[in-house]
Design a protein around this motif. Structure first.
Motif, PDB file in Angstrom:
ATOM      1  N   SER A   1       0.836  -1.198   0.000  1.00 50.04           N
ATOM      2  CA  SER A   1       0.000   0.000   0.000  1.00 50.04           C
ATOM      3  C   SER A   1       0.873   1.251   0.000  1.00 50.04           C
ATOM      4  CB  SER A   1      -0.933  -0.002   1.208  1.00 50.04           C
ATOM      5  OG  SER A   1      -1.693   1.192   1.263  1.00 50.04           O
ATOM      6  N   ARG A   2       1.913   1.227   0.837  1.00 48.67           N
ATOM      7  CA  ARG A   2       2.840   2.360   0.903  1.00 48.67           C
ATOM      8  C   ARG A   2       3.571   2.535  -0.430  1.00 48.67           C
ATOM      9  NH1 ARG A   2       4.083   7.160   3.287  1.00 48.67           N
ATOM     10  NH2 ARG A   2       6.348   7.421   3.535  1.00 48.67           N
ATOM     11  N   ALA A   3       3.993   1.435  -1.031  1.00 50.93           N
ATOM     12  CA  ALA A   3       4.693   1.499  -2.317  1.00 50.93           C
ATOM     13  C   ALA A   3       3.797   2.088  -3.405  1.00 50.93           C
ATOM     14  CB  ALA A   3       5.169   0.102  -2.716  1.00 50.93           C
ATOM     15  N   LEU A   4       2.528   1.724  -3.389  1.00 52.20           N
ATOM     16  CA  LEU A   4       1.588   2.274  -4.366  1.00 52.20           C
ATOM     17  C   LEU A   4       1.408   3.781  -4.174  1.00 52.20           C
ATOM     18  CD1 LEU A   4      -1.026  -0.613  -4.288  1.00 52.20           C
ATOM     19  CD2 LEU A   4       0.261   0.101  -6.315  1.00 52.20           C
ATOM     20  N   GLU A   5       1.398   4.201  -2.918  1.00 50.87           N
ATOM     21  CA  GLU A   5       1.224   5.630  -2.632  1.00 50.87           C
ATOM     22  C   GLU A   5       2.372   6.468  -3.192  1.00 50.87           C
ATOM     23  OE1 GLU A   5       0.855   6.025   1.538  1.00 50.87           O
ATOM     24  OE2 GLU A   5      -1.157   5.166   1.656  1.00 50.87           O
ATOM     25  N   ILE A   6       3.586   5.954  -3.103  1.00 52.92           N
ATOM     26  CA  ILE A   6       4.745   6.735  -3.523  1.00 52.92           C
ATOM     27  C   ILE A   6       5.201   6.381  -4.940  1.00 52.92           C
ATOM     28  CG2 ILE A   6       5.530   6.987  -1.140  1.00 52.92           C
ATOM     29  CD1 ILE A   6       7.585   4.812  -1.636  1.00 52.92           C
ATOM     30  N   GLY A   7       4.458   5.490  -5.625  1.00 51.00           N
ATOM     31  CA  GLY A   7       4.794   5.145  -6.998  1.00 51.00           C
ATOM     32  C   GLY A   7       5.993   4.234  -7.147  1.00 51.00           C
ATOM     33  N   ALA A   8       6.324   3.476  -6.114  1.00 51.71           N
ATOM     34  CA  ALA A   8       7.457   2.541  -6.162  1.00 51.71           C
ATOM     35  C   ALA A   8       6.943   1.169  -6.577  1.00 51.71           C
ATOM     36  CB  ALA A   8       8.131   2.466  -4.797  1.00 51.71           C
ATOM     37  N   ARG A   9       7.496   0.624  -7.642  1.00 53.70           N
ATOM     38  CA  ARG A   9       6.971  -0.635  -8.168  1.00 53.70           C
ATOM     39  C   ARG A   9       8.092  -1.638  -8.396  1.00 53.70           C
ATOM     40  NH1 ARG A   9       2.551   1.773 -12.550  1.00 53.70           N
ATOM     41  NH2 ARG A   9       1.357   2.988 -11.025  1.00 53.70           N
ATOM     42  N   THR A  10       8.896  -1.846  -7.368  1.00 59.14           N
ATOM     43  CA  THR A  10       9.972  -2.831  -7.429  1.00 59.14           C
ATOM     44  C   THR A  10      10.001  -3.623  -6.133  1.00 59.14           C
ATOM     45  OG1 THR A  10      11.655  -1.367  -6.473  1.00 59.14           O
ATOM     46  CG2 THR A  10      11.360  -1.286  -8.871  1.00 59.14           C
ATOM     47  N   TYR A  11      10.616  -4.801  -6.210  1.00 59.98           N
ATOM     48  CA  TYR A  11      10.790  -5.622  -5.014  1.00 59.98           C
ATOM     49  C   TYR A  11      11.659  -4.896  -3.993  1.00 59.98           C
ATOM     50  CZ  TYR A  11      13.129  -8.998  -2.015  1.00 59.98           C
ATOM     51  OH  TYR A  11      13.681  -9.641  -0.945  1.00 59.98           O
ATOM     52  N   GLY A  12      12.734  -4.249  -4.469  1.00 57.98           N
ATOM     53  CA  GLY A  12      13.641  -3.568  -3.566  1.00 57.98           C
ATOM     54  C   GLY A  12      12.957  -2.482  -2.756  1.00 57.98           C
ATOM     55  N   SER A  13      12.007  -1.782  -3.377  1.00 58.58           N
ATOM     56  CA  SER A  13      11.291  -0.721  -2.668  1.00 58.58           C
ATOM     57  C   SER A  13      10.425  -1.296  -1.551  1.00 58.58           C
ATOM     58  CB  SER A  13      10.429   0.068  -3.655  1.00 58.58           C
ATOM     59  OG  SER A  13      11.230   0.698  -4.625  1.00 58.58           O
ATOM     60  N   VAL A  14       9.723  -2.378  -1.854  1.00 59.72           N
ATOM     61  CA  VAL A  14       8.863  -2.998  -0.840  1.00 59.72           C
ATOM     62  C   VAL A  14       9.710  -3.541   0.297  1.00 59.72           C
ATOM     63  CG1 VAL A  14       7.164  -4.814  -0.409  1.00 59.72           C
ATOM     64  CG2 VAL A  14       7.100  -3.542  -2.556  1.00 59.72           C
ATOM     65  N   ARG A  15      10.827  -4.169  -0.027  1.00 62.45           N
ATOM     66  CA  ARG A  15      11.709  -4.707   1.010  1.00 62.45           C
ATOM     67  C   ARG A  15      12.262  -3.573   1.881  1.00 62.45           C
ATOM     68  NH1 ARG A  15      14.334  -9.621   2.435  1.00 62.45           N
ATOM     69  NH2 ARG A  15      15.182  -9.111   4.481  1.00 62.45           N
ATOM     70  N   SER A  16      12.626  -2.447   1.265  1.00 61.37           N
ATOM     71  CA  SER A  16      13.142  -1.308   2.023  1.00 61.37           C
ATOM     72  C   SER A  16      12.082  -0.743   2.963  1.00 61.37           C
ATOM     73  CB  SER A  16      13.635  -0.225   1.065  1.00 61.37           C
ATOM     74  OG  SER A  16      14.085   0.912   1.770  1.00 61.37           O
ATOM     75  N   ILE A  17      10.839  -0.680   2.500  1.00 56.53           N
ATOM     76  CA  ILE A  17       9.742  -0.204   3.347  1.00 56.53           C
ATOM     77  C   ILE A  17       9.592  -1.095   4.574  1.00 56.53           C
ATOM     78  CG2 ILE A  17       7.225   0.053   3.454  1.00 56.53           C
ATOM     79  CD1 ILE A  17       7.362   0.967   0.505  1.00 56.53           C
ATOM     80  N   LEU A  18       9.685  -2.390   4.369  1.00 53.82           N
ATOM     81  CA  LEU A  18       9.556  -3.328   5.480  1.00 53.82           C
ATOM     82  C   LEU A  18      10.744  -3.240   6.425  1.00 53.82           C
ATOM     83  CD1 LEU A  18       8.183  -6.350   3.438  1.00 53.82           C
ATOM     84  CD2 LEU A  18       6.955  -5.160   5.259  1.00 53.82           C
ATOM     85  N   ASP A  19      11.956  -3.166   5.867  1.00 54.69           N
ATOM     86  CA  ASP A  19      13.155  -3.113   6.701  1.00 54.69           C
ATOM     87  C   ASP A  19      13.183  -1.852   7.555  1.00 54.69           C
ATOM     88  OD1 ASP A  19      14.043  -5.538   5.764  1.00 54.69           O
ATOM     89  OD2 ASP A  19      15.353  -4.675   4.219  1.00 54.69           O
ATOM     90  N   ASN A  20      12.621  -0.769   7.036  1.00 53.88           N
ATOM     91  CA  ASN A  20      12.630   0.506   7.766  1.00 53.88           C
ATOM     92  C   ASN A  20      11.320   0.767   8.510  1.00 53.88           C
ATOM     93  OD1 ASN A  20      15.284   1.987   6.923  1.00 53.88           O
ATOM     94  ND2 ASN A  20      14.477   1.137   5.018  1.00 53.88           N
ATOM     95  N   HIS A  21      10.455  -0.244   8.542  1.00 55.50           N
ATOM     96  CA  HIS A  21       9.192  -0.175   9.284  1.00 55.50           C
ATOM     97  C   HIS A  21       8.285   0.973   8.820  1.00 55.50           C
ATOM     98  CE1 HIS A  21      10.678  -3.185  12.117  1.00 55.50           C
ATOM     99  NE2 HIS A  21      11.824  -2.518  12.126  1.00 55.50           N
ATOM    100  N   LEU A  22       8.416   1.340   7.557  1.00 52.54           N
ATOM    101  CA  LEU A  22       7.541   2.384   7.007  1.00 52.54           C
ATOM    102  C   LEU A  22       6.151   1.851   6.702  1.00 52.54           C
ATOM    103  CD1 LEU A  22      10.081   4.109   4.574  1.00 52.54           C
ATOM    104  CD2 LEU A  22       9.394   4.832   6.878  1.00 52.54           C
ATOM    105  N   ASP A  23       6.019   0.525   6.672  1.00 52.55           N
ATOM    106  CA  ASP A  23       4.705  -0.055   6.427  1.00 52.55           C
ATOM    107  C   ASP A  23       3.750   0.225   7.579  1.00 52.55           C
ATOM    108  OD1 ASP A  23       6.701  -1.989   7.627  1.00 52.55           O
ATOM    109  OD2 ASP A  23       4.806  -2.999   8.114  1.00 52.55           O
ATOM    110  N   ARG A  24       4.282   0.389   8.786  1.00 47.25           N
ATOM    111  CA  ARG A  24       3.423   0.642   9.946  1.00 47.25           C
ATOM    112  C   ARG A  24       2.766   2.009   9.837  1.00 47.25           C
ATOM    113  NH1 ARG A  24       4.472  -3.523  13.199  1.00 47.25           N
ATOM    114  NH2 ARG A  24       6.543  -4.481  13.132  1.00 47.25           N
ATOM    115  N   ALA A  25       3.475   2.990   9.266  1.00 44.46           N
ATOM    116  CA  ALA A  25       2.868   4.309   9.056  1.00 44.46           C
ATOM    117  C   ALA A  25       1.758   4.224   8.030  1.00 44.46           C
ATOM    118  CB  ALA A  25       3.936   5.304   8.606  1.00 44.46           C
TER     119      ALA A  25
END
Length: 208
Positions: free
Chosen positions: A160-184
């Protein structure tokens, strides 16, 4: 008489008919894509991956597609309808791609939907962004497999976060999870993904 002339001149020069009937064929020059597929009538046929980006010749009949490189036949396929899909011979794949041979677009959509709607939507957009959907398989499979490490809820929120910021790669989703940005993202509710309307955006009507 005509019969005498035929017997004396023509008959000795006659040859047997060919064993196979004549088949009309059309030849076209094509260039294999980076995904080692050649587009013919809105369908994609594989060639050995070492011929990616090479110019080839396609011999097209009603039932078959033959592909030649510098006079050598490198691939032969049964002709398929122009449905935008791919016909791929496993031996044409580089070894890294053969691991994914049992994955299809339908399977990716099914696996992504089982995790959550945001995962399904992101994978759908990743596949749609590629000139050939197969080029997005690796990214989608990586996102789907994040479910084992991070769980369904977090992966869905990260997508959901990746869709909001227009990121459409595996690396972006993994970075969001590693940095706990998914909780926001999860605290703000699901993303709407509605189209943006603004006077500076022309929209589809501009082109009609």
């Amino acid at each position: 008489t005509r019969r005498q002339l035929f017997e004396e001149l023509d008959r000795p020069a006659l040859r047997p008919l060919p064993v196979e009937r004549y088949v009309f064929a059309e030849w076209r020059i094509r260039r294999a894509g980076l995904d080692y597929h050649v587009e013919i009538e809105r369908h994609y046929y594989s060639v050995p991956y070492r011929f990616a980006r090479e110019q080839v010749e396609a011999r097209i009949t009603a039932n078959t597609i033959e592909i030649f490189h510098k006079g050598e036949r490198i691939a032969a396929h049964r002709r398929s309808s122009g449905n935008g899909k791919h016909t791929t011979i496993p031996d044409h794949m580089p070894s890294a791609h053969r691991r994914f041979a049992d994955w299809t677009i339908e399977r990716i959509q099914r696996e992504a939907s089982s995790i959550g709607p945001e995962v399904a939507l992101l994978c759908e957009k990743i596949l749609a962004d590629r000139p050939h959907p197969e080029q997005g398989f690796r990214a989608c499979m990586g996102i789907i497999r994040l479910n084992k490490s991070f769980g369904r809820d977090r992966v869905n929120a990260a997508c959901s976060r990746a869709l909001e910021i227009g990121a459409r790669t595996y690396g972006s989703v993994r970075s969001i999870l590693d940095n706990h940005l998914d909780r926001a993202a999860s605290t703000n509710g699901p993303a709407s993904h509605e189209p943006i309307h603004h006077e500076n955006i022309r929209g589809p009507r501009y082109y009609h």
